[in-house]
Design a protein around this motif. Structure first.
Motif, PDB file in Angstrom:
ATOM      1  N   PRO A 186       0.827  -1.205   0.000  1.00  0.00           N
ATOM      2  CA  PRO A 186       0.000   0.000   0.000  1.00  0.00           C
ATOM      3  C   PRO A 186       0.860   1.253   0.000  1.00  0.00           C
ATOM      4  O   PRO A 186       1.817   1.371   0.764  1.00  0.00           O
ATOM      5  N   VAL A 187       0.560   2.185  -0.892  1.00  0.00           N
ATOM      6  CA  VAL A 187       1.373   3.390  -1.009  1.00  0.00           C
ATOM      7  C   VAL A 187       0.470   4.613  -0.892  1.00  0.00           C
ATOM      8  O   VAL A 187      -0.705   4.592  -1.235  1.00  0.00           O
ATOM      9  N   TYR A 188       1.043   5.671  -0.383  1.00  0.00           N
ATOM     10  CA  TYR A 188       0.370   6.958  -0.303  1.00  0.00           C
ATOM     11  C   TYR A 188       1.432   8.014  -0.505  1.00  0.00           C
ATOM     12  O   TYR A 188       2.316   8.182   0.327  1.00  0.00           O
ATOM     13  N   ARG A 189       1.402   8.682  -1.644  1.00  0.00           N
ATOM     14  CA  ARG A 189       2.464   9.592  -2.047  1.00  0.00           C
ATOM     15  C   ARG A 189       3.809   8.866  -2.052  1.00  0.00           C
ATOM     16  O   ARG A 189       4.799   9.313  -1.470  1.00  0.00           O
ATOM     17  N   ASN A 190       3.819   7.687  -2.689  1.00  0.00           N
ATOM     18  CA  ASN A 190       5.019   6.877  -2.875  1.00  0.00           C
ATOM     19  C   ASN A 190       5.641   6.420  -1.564  1.00  0.00           C
ATOM     20  O   ASN A 190       6.822   6.119  -1.512  1.00  0.00           O
ATOM     21  N   ALA A 191       4.896   6.383  -0.482  1.00  0.00           N
ATOM     22  CA  ALA A 191       5.396   5.889   0.796  1.00  0.00           C
ATOM     23  C   ALA A 191       4.512   4.736   1.255  1.00  0.00           C
ATOM     24  O   ALA A 191       3.303   4.893   1.339  1.00  0.00           O
ATOM     25  N   PRO A 192       5.108   3.575   1.535  1.00  0.00           N
ATOM     26  CA  PRO A 192       4.289   2.436   1.968  1.00  0.00           C
ATOM     27  C   PRO A 192       3.811   2.635   3.403  1.00  0.00           C
ATOM     28  O   PRO A 192       4.541   2.427   4.360  1.00  0.00           O
ATOM     29  N   VAL A 193       2.580   3.020   3.566  1.00  0.00           N
ATOM     30  CA  VAL A 193       2.028   3.281   4.896  1.00  0.00           C
ATOM     31  C   VAL A 193       0.616   2.724   4.973  1.00  0.00           C
ATOM     32  O   VAL A 193      -0.069   2.572   3.974  1.00  0.00           O
TER      33      VAL A 193
ATOM     34  N   LEU B 161      -1.234   3.988   7.850  1.00  0.00           N
ATOM     35  CA  LEU B 161      -1.878   5.073   8.588  1.00  0.00           C
ATOM     36  C   LEU B 161      -1.004   6.307   8.517  1.00  0.00           C
ATOM     37  O   LEU B 161       0.214   6.232   8.735  1.00  0.00           O
ATOM     38  N   LEU B 162      -1.613   7.433   8.209  1.00  0.00           N
ATOM     39  CA  LEU B 162      -0.947   8.744   8.220  1.00  0.00           C
ATOM     40  C   LEU B 162      -1.618   9.608   9.273  1.00  0.00           C
ATOM     41  O   LEU B 162      -2.839   9.646   9.366  1.00  0.00           O
ATOM     42  N   PHE B 163      -0.821  10.304  10.085  1.00  0.00           N
ATOM     43  CA  PHE B 163      -1.371  11.164  11.125  1.00  0.00           C
ATOM     44  C   PHE B 163      -0.857  12.586  10.946  1.00  0.00           C
ATOM     45  O   PHE B 163       0.213  12.829  10.393  1.00  0.00           O
ATOM     46  N   ASN B 164      -1.660  13.515  11.424  1.00  0.00           N
ATOM     47  CA  ASN B 164      -1.331  14.933  11.362  1.00  0.00           C
ATOM     48  C   ASN B 164      -0.550  15.298  12.622  1.00  0.00           C
ATOM     49  O   ASN B 164      -1.061  15.168  13.731  1.00  0.00           O
ATOM     50  N   PRO B 165       0.698  15.742  12.493  1.00  0.00           N
ATOM     51  CA  PRO B 165       1.489  16.041  13.689  1.00  0.00           C
ATOM     52  C   PRO B 165       0.915  17.173  14.528  1.00  0.00           C
ATOM     53  O   PRO B 165       1.230  17.264  15.717  1.00  0.00           O
ATOM     54  N   SER B 166       0.076  18.028  13.957  1.00  0.00           N
ATOM     55  CA  SER B 166      -0.533  19.084  14.769  1.00  0.00           C
ATOM     56  C   SER B 166      -1.547  18.522  15.759  1.00  0.00           C
ATOM     57  O   SER B 166      -1.781  19.109  16.814  1.00  0.00           O
ATOM     58  N   HIS B 167      -2.137  17.345  15.451  1.00  0.00           N
ATOM     59  CA  HIS B 167      -3.070  16.693  16.362  1.00  0.00           C
ATOM     60  C   HIS B 167      -2.377  15.651  17.234  1.00  0.00           C
ATOM     61  O   HIS B 167      -2.915  15.264  18.281  1.00  0.00           O
ATOM     62  N   PHE B 168      -1.210  15.179  16.793  1.00  0.00           N
ATOM     63  CA  PHE B 168      -0.429  14.212  17.566  1.00  0.00           C
ATOM     64  C   PHE B 168       0.994  14.746  17.696  1.00  0.00           C
ATOM     65  O   PHE B 168       1.919  14.255  17.031  1.00  0.00           O
ATOM     66  N   PRO B 169       1.210  15.754  18.518  1.00  0.00           N
ATOM     67  CA  PRO B 169       2.523  16.407  18.562  1.00  0.00           C
ATOM     68  C   PRO B 169       3.634  15.512  19.089  1.00  0.00           C
ATOM     69  O   PRO B 169       4.802  15.709  18.736  1.00  0.00           O
ATOM     70  N   ARG B 170       3.332  14.518  19.912  1.00  0.00           N
ATOM     71  CA  ARG B 170       4.370  13.669  20.497  1.00  0.00           C
ATOM     72  C   ARG B 170       4.596  12.385  19.701  1.00  0.00           C
ATOM     73  O   ARG B 170       5.496  11.624  20.022  1.00  0.00           O
TER      74      ARG B 170
ATOM     75  N   LYS C   6       4.044  10.212   9.641  1.00  0.00           N
ATOM     76  CA  LYS C   6       3.608  11.600   9.545  1.00  0.00           C
ATOM     77  C   LYS C   6       3.200  11.944   8.119  1.00  0.00           C
ATOM     78  O   LYS C   6       3.786  11.458   7.149  1.00  0.00           O
ATOM     79  N   CYS C   7       2.208  12.779   7.986  1.00  0.00           N
ATOM     80  CA  CYS C   7       1.830  13.286   6.678  1.00  0.00           C
ATOM     81  C   CYS C   7       2.754  14.451   6.305  1.00  0.00           C
ATOM     82  O   CYS C   7       3.511  14.961   7.135  1.00  0.00           O
ATOM     83  N   ASP C   8       2.700  14.921   5.066  1.00  0.00           N
ATOM     84  CA  ASP C   8       3.573  16.013   4.645  1.00  0.00           C
ATOM     85  C   ASP C   8       3.035  17.345   5.148  1.00  0.00           C
ATOM     86  O   ASP C   8       1.952  17.440   5.750  1.00  0.00           O
TER      87      ASP C   8
ATOM     88  N   LYS D 111       1.917  19.911   3.556  1.00  0.00           N
ATOM     89  CA  LYS D 111       0.704  20.397   2.904  1.00  0.00           C
ATOM     90  C   LYS D 111      -0.538  19.784   3.542  1.00  0.00           C
ATOM     91  O   LYS D 111      -1.525  20.484   3.809  1.00  0.00           O
ATOM     92  N   GLU D 112      -0.498  18.477   3.798  1.00  0.00           N
ATOM     93  CA  GLU D 112      -1.633  17.831   4.434  1.00  0.00           C
ATOM     94  C   GLU D 112      -1.768  18.247   5.891  1.00  0.00           C
ATOM     95  O   GLU D 112      -2.877  18.237   6.444  1.00  0.00           O
ATOM     96  N   ALA D 113      -0.664  18.618   6.532  1.00  0.00           N
ATOM     97  CA  ALA D 113      -0.728  19.002   7.940  1.00  0.00           C
ATOM     98  C   ALA D 113      -1.517  20.294   8.137  1.00  0.00           C
ATOM     99  O   ALA D 113      -2.010  20.559   9.239  1.00  0.00           O
ATOM    100  N   LYS D 114      -1.637  21.124   7.101  1.00  0.00           N
ATOM    101  CA  LYS D 114      -2.364  22.382   7.220  1.00  0.00           C
ATOM    102  C   LYS D 114      -3.870  22.200   7.008  1.00  0.00           C
ATOM    103  O   LYS D 114      -4.622  23.163   7.159  1.00  0.00           O
ATOM    104  N   THR D 115      -4.283  21.007   6.652  1.00  0.00           N
ATOM    105  CA  THR D 115      -5.706  20.757   6.456  1.00  0.00           C
ATOM    106  C   THR D 115      -6.332  20.283   7.767  1.00  0.00           C
ATOM    107  O   THR D 115      -5.671  20.189   8.805  1.00  0.00           O
ATOM    108  N   ARG D 116      -7.618  19.947   7.693  1.00  0.00           N
ATOM    109  CA  ARG D 116      -8.321  19.478   8.881  1.00  0.00           C
ATOM    110  C   ARG D 116      -8.174  17.972   9.092  1.00  0.00           C
ATOM    111  O   ARG D 116      -8.784  17.425   9.999  1.00  0.00           O
ATOM    112  N   MET D 117      -7.390  17.355   8.258  1.00  0.00           N
ATOM    113  CA  MET D 117      -7.186  15.919   8.381  1.00  0.00           C
ATOM    114  C   MET D 117      -6.471  15.603   9.691  1.00  0.00           C
ATOM    115  O   MET D 117      -5.450  16.200  10.020  1.00  0.00           O
ATOM    116  N   GLN D 118      -7.017  14.640  10.435  1.00  0.00           N
ATOM    117  CA  GLN D 118      -6.400  14.220  11.693  1.00  0.00           C
ATOM    118  C   GLN D 118      -5.585  12.943  11.500  1.00  0.00           C
ATOM    119  O   GLN D 118      -4.426  12.899  11.871  1.00  0.00           O
ATOM    120  N   LEU D 119      -6.199  11.936  10.947  1.00  0.00           N
ATOM    121  CA  LEU D 119      -5.477  10.724  10.549  1.00  0.00           C
ATOM    122  C   LEU D 119      -6.241  10.038   9.438  1.00  0.00           C
ATOM    123  O   LEU D 119      -7.463  10.174   9.329  1.00  0.00           O
TER     124      LEU D 119
END
Length: 425
Positions: A78-85, A87-96, A125-127, A129-137
């Motif tokens: 499974p790839v998402y922006r050429n990265a096999p992941v 689950l992607l999470f937004n570091p602004s919602h998961f800072p640690r 972590k998401c990139d 650009k995605e971190a500035k959206t409302r996406m959490q994970l």
């Protein structure tokens, strides 16, 4: 923390130079003796041995909204922006949280509020650009569909470090299935090493240097069948091939022409019952084995028969016969195997250089092209299963397996031998 740091932290007493001034030594000020606080990973004696309740505080669950993302076209890695992941999470919602942390997800399955799910997935972590959206994970769509997680649904999330995952998620063994590819020992070792410290789930795909495998079965340390867990250094990784090279050895002994209590030949039982069930399992499991069907038997001759045969006491001789009946490479071949086996069974004696399965008069001419061969034996001269040439036939198959590296096929991996006999053991 390193070993030296633990030793320094455990020696909490001040040095003699920092002790309070002794009586009669005026003019010198010493700070009072203060014992350094014991870190949470040390016990009260400062020995560094964890006690009950030591370690990082337990993760608390919080509600988050899950989005879904697509996989690649092949569906293996499974790839998402050429990265096999997964689950992607937004570091602004998961800072640690950092890459590789394990996310524990739980909630109600889609369409059935009474059904629940509880899985662990490795996150990345998401990139920016995605971190500035409302996406959490966001989850892989295939993973979400497998566990009944709907898009934009609310789930409970706990984040664990990979070395601090709760005990129920520790895996004892992982079973991987691969198909239509050759997997060497080095490939299997590197693939198992790449899986360490990662959360896996049933149906997850892995790819390493064109070697692809999928998780089929997971067992926890307690021996229970689970749907997800974390692979550690102690986890046993088992590889199973769905495209192996197999030899089916059919022993054509005297019992094969015997009748069952239902009035059916044992050979017909093997073809109609065993082969039909195998075809069903073949289609259900999506197998693509390469199967070589071999008939073998031993014919015993009394004394006075043609010379050149092997001797067997008392005063008899025998000859071993082997015949490659069918090579099955595809599903369409196994569908026709039943007719091929029955046709070869009927003409088996003739294919051995024999006229038929019964005694022929001495004046009867041998079949065309078979002059000089032993006459057709009667049915009673076919040896029983216990006196047959089973070990010799298995040895011939093993000789071929020993040279598996010669003219190797890169679409099959694994070797197997299966013996079918009408004997009673």
């Amino acid at each position: 923390m390193s070993r030296s740091a633990i030793q320094v932290a455990s020696s909490g007493e001040a040095s003699p130079r920092d002790s309070p001034a002794a009586p009669g030594r005026a003019g010198l000020f010493r700070p009072p003796l203060v014992r350094a606080p014991t870190p949470d990973f040390l016990n009260s004696s400062g020995s560094g041995v964890p006690t009950c309740g030591s370690g990082p505080p337990p993760a608390t669950a919080s509600k988050f909204t899950v989005w879904l993302h697509q996989s690649d076209a092949r569906g293996s890695a499974p790839v998402y922006r050429n990265a096999p992941v997964d689950l992607l999470f937004n570091p602004s919602h998961f800072p640690r949280a950092v890459d590789g942390d394990v996310f524990e997800l739980s909630g109600s399955a889609e369409g059935d509020p009474k059904a629940t799910f509880q899985i662990v997935v490795s996150g990345s972590k998401c990139d920016e650009k995605e971190a500035k959206t409302r996406m959490q994970l966001t989850l892989l769509e295939g993973l979400a569909r497998r566990f009944g997680i709907a898009n934009r649904s609310s789930v409970s999330v706990k984040v664990h470090k990979v070395r601090a995952v709760p005990a129920p998620y520790h895996l004892d063994s992982v079973e991987l299935h691969f198909k239509d590819t050759y997997l060497s020992r080095s490939d299997a070792w590197r693939l198992s090493r790449a899986m360490q410290d990662r959360a896996v789930y049933i149906g997850a795909g892995f790819e390493l240097d064109k070697a692809r495998a999928a998780v089929r079965t997971l067992y926890s340390v307690g021996g229970q069948h689970v749907k997800s867990g974390v692979v550690s250094e102690l986890t046993k990784v088992i590889f199973r091939s769905r495209s192996a090279t197999m030899y089916w050895l059919w022993q054509m002994s005297r019992e094969m022409w015997s009748y069952t209590s239902e009035g059916e030949l044992y050979f017909d039982v093997a073809v109609n019952s065993f082969l039909s069930e195998y075809i069903q399992r073949w289609e259900a499991a999506d197998l693509s084995h390469c199967i070589c069907v071999i008939f073998f038997c031993r014919v015993v001759y009394p004394s006075g028969k043609p010379a050149g045969l092997r001797r067997a006491p008392p005063g008899t001789s025998y000859h071993d016969y082997y015949k490659v009946v069918k090579v099955i490479n595809e599903k369409k071949d196994i569908e026709k195997a039943r007719q091929v086996l029955k046709r070869n069974f009927i003409s088996f004696a003739s294919s051995l250089g024999c006229g038929c399965l019964f005694d022929l008069p001495s004046s009867t001419e041998a079949p065309s092209g078979l002059e000089g061969h032993p006459r057709g034996p009667p049915l009673e001269q076919f040896s029983t299963a216990k006196d047959g040439n089973l070990l010799e036939c298995v040895n011939m198959a093993l000789n071929d397996f020993e040279r598996h590296y010669v003219d190797r096929t890169l679409t099959h991996a694994g070797q197997s031998i299966m013996v079918l006999t009408a004997g009673r053991g």
